[in-house]
Design an enzyme around this catalytic site. Structure first.
Site, PDB file in Angstrom:
ATOM      1  N   ASP A 160      22.885   1.314 -19.511  1.00 26.43           N
ATOM      2  CA  ASP A 160      21.878   2.273 -19.060  1.00 26.43           C
ATOM      3  C   ASP A 160      21.294   1.694 -17.776  1.00 26.43           C
ATOM      4  O   ASP A 160      20.541   0.724 -17.804  1.00 26.43           O
ATOM      5  CB  ASP A 160      20.807   2.426 -20.135  1.00 26.43           C
ATOM      6  CG  ASP A 160      19.654   3.338 -19.713  1.00 26.43           C
ATOM      7  OD1 ASP A 160      19.619   3.766 -18.546  1.00 26.43           O
ATOM      8  OD2 ASP A 160      18.778   3.595 -20.565  1.00 26.43           O
TER       9      ASP A 160
ATOM     10  N   LYS B  40      14.664   8.181 -10.879  1.00 26.86           N
ATOM     11  CA  LYS B  40      14.052   6.934 -10.437  1.00 26.86           C
ATOM     12  C   LYS B  40      14.657   6.447  -9.122  1.00 26.86           C
ATOM     13  O   LYS B  40      13.940   6.110  -8.199  1.00 26.86           O
ATOM     14  CB  LYS B  40      14.197   5.869 -11.521  1.00 26.86           C
ATOM     15  CG  LYS B  40      13.542   6.268 -12.848  1.00 26.86           C
ATOM     16  CD  LYS B  40      13.772   5.231 -13.920  1.00 26.86           C
ATOM     17  CE  LYS B  40      13.265   5.705 -15.267  1.00 26.86           C
ATOM     18  NZ  LYS B  40      11.816   5.873 -15.336  1.00 26.86           N
TER      19      LYS B  40
ATOM     20  N   TRP C 180      13.607   1.561 -24.389  1.00 25.77           N
ATOM     21  CA  TRP C 180      14.769   2.440 -24.256  1.00 25.77           C
ATOM     22  C   TRP C 180      15.983   1.869 -24.982  1.00 25.77           C
ATOM     23  O   TRP C 180      16.782   2.612 -25.551  1.00 25.77           O
ATOM     24  CB  TRP C 180      15.060   2.698 -22.782  1.00 25.77           C
ATOM     25  CG  TRP C 180      13.836   3.164 -22.059  1.00 25.77           C
ATOM     26  CD1 TRP C 180      13.166   2.547 -21.043  1.00 25.77           C
ATOM     27  CD2 TRP C 180      13.075   4.349 -22.353  1.00 25.77           C
ATOM     28  NE1 TRP C 180      12.057   3.255 -20.679  1.00 25.77           N
ATOM     29  CE2 TRP C 180      11.971   4.365 -21.461  1.00 25.77           C
ATOM     30  CE3 TRP C 180      13.219   5.384 -23.272  1.00 25.77           C
ATOM     31  CZ2 TRP C 180      11.024   5.394 -21.479  1.00 25.77           C
ATOM     32  CZ3 TRP C 180      12.271   6.402 -23.288  1.00 25.77           C
ATOM     33  CH2 TRP C 180      11.194   6.402 -22.396  1.00 25.77           C
TER      34      TRP C 180
END
Length: 360
Positions: free
Chosen positions: A172, A196, A103
């Site tokens: 992030d 999540k 990511w």
């Protein structure tokens, strides 16, 4: 309904059962008003109250200062890979990125479309087994921000503490937000996909310091400006109403559980159980280096791919679901987010010990 399984999936992750029960009622008859939650106008007083409560709970749980905006956006966390540099970085400016996984690498690729990107650290050559210490990289004085991913789901790594650098932090936090206390004032911007640790897929939460809203260039499309959404309290267009509602219910559950400090204690206990069984035998091999281990995603391998496939198959048969590792590293992965119950971890640990005894 059959007995609920234990969902070790990296995302969408497990949600508190009480939240699912509450949502099941409200989706048909919201607060006994004769209308379903997902039928409500986003501008109705009922939904405006939902959005306000959700924001207030996030602010309370994270200790967000008053000079920060909380935004509910769409497009997933992946859209933030380009929205961050699009809003905060100009062509002649530099930003620093830490490459600690898939990511982060995707975010670096997007940022290069808008400005100069300096990759100050990368662990790609060792299959992203670790995150850096502060003394392993530098941030140039003229860098606009330092971007990093706090927890890497695929590789099971996590920053044990946040970087201590003379730079504005952009993070992030999609896979570990609200799992431990964080000093929001150290950050310029934090974002997280909800699926999540906060709720279902569909909404991305962005926490941004107000002074940064005016950095955006006039040529940036209206919908892609943080300022647009901040000025309209995330109601510039129809927001993801159901996802926002669920985030609010999860935040309420977290508050009733004791808040972020209390959930951190539980998270550390759950992770310790798993790492203990991994370290107790050579049958299991953790992917991440010990100093970089994640509390949210425990990635590990068995002696052979054949045994890994057997492990996943047999675990699934006894209600331990979603343990297959990411294709880039193989093996197994147990994702144990905030709402994942301790008893599920205990059942997995027992299964792992038995499996190793039978097949080791």
């Amino acid at each position: 309904m059959p007995e609920r399984i234990y969902n070790f999936s990296p995302g969408p992750g497990t949600l508190p059962y009480s939240v699912l029960q509450e949502a099941a009622v409200d989706i048909v008859n919201f607060k006994d008003k004769g209308i379903g939650l997902i039928e409500l106008s986003h501008r109705s007083k009922e939904f405006m109250a939902v959005a306000e409560e959700t924001e207030n709970l996030i602010r309370e749980l994270m200790g967000i200062p008053a000079n920060y905006k909380v935004l509910f956006l769409q497009g997933g966390a992946s859209s933030q890979f380009f929205m961050v540099p699009m809003n905060l970085l100009k062509a002649d400016q530099k930003a620093t990125y830490l490459n600690t996984g898939v990511w982060a690498k995707k975010a670096i690729k997007e940022a290069k479309l808008f400005g100069q990107v300096e990759v100050a650290y990368s662990s790609e050559d060792i299959t992203f087994k670790r995150v850096p210490r502060d003394d392993e990289y530098t941030v140039a004085p003229d860098s606009q921000y330092l971007y990093f991913v706090t927890n890497n789901t695929i590789y099971g790594t996590q920053f044990p503490t946040m970087p201590n650098k003379e730079a504005m932090l952009i993070a992030d936090m999609s896979s570990d937000i609200l799992s431990r206390p964080v000093d929001v004032s150290k950050f310029g911007l934090i974002f997280a996909g909800a699926q999540k640790n906060m709720g279902p897929a569909g909404v991305t939460v962005v926490i941004i310091r107000e002074d940064l809203l005016d950095r955006v260039d006039d040529k940036v499309p209206t919908m892609l400006k943080y300022k647009t959404h901040a000025e309209k309290d995330s109601m510039f267009n129809t927001p993801p109403c159901f996802s926002i509602y669920c985030v609010g219910r999860v935040m309420n559950w977290l508050k009733q559980t004791g808040g972020v400090a209390a959930i951190e204690k539980l998270n550390r206990e759950k992770a310790a159980l798993l790492y203990e069984v991994i370290d107790s035998t050579e049958f299991y091999r953790g992917h991440a280096e010990k100093e970089s281990r994640s509390l949210m995603n425990v990635a590990f391998n068995l002696p052979t791919p054949e045994l890994e496939a057997q492990f996943i198959r047999e675990a699934t048969a006894v209600g331990l679901d979603g343990l297959k590792g990411h294709r880039s590293v193989g093996g197994c992965r147990a994702s144990i987010y905030n709402a994942f119950p301790r008893e599920g971890v205990e059942k997995l640990v027992t299964f792992m010990a038995d499996f190793a005894k039978k097949n080791g």
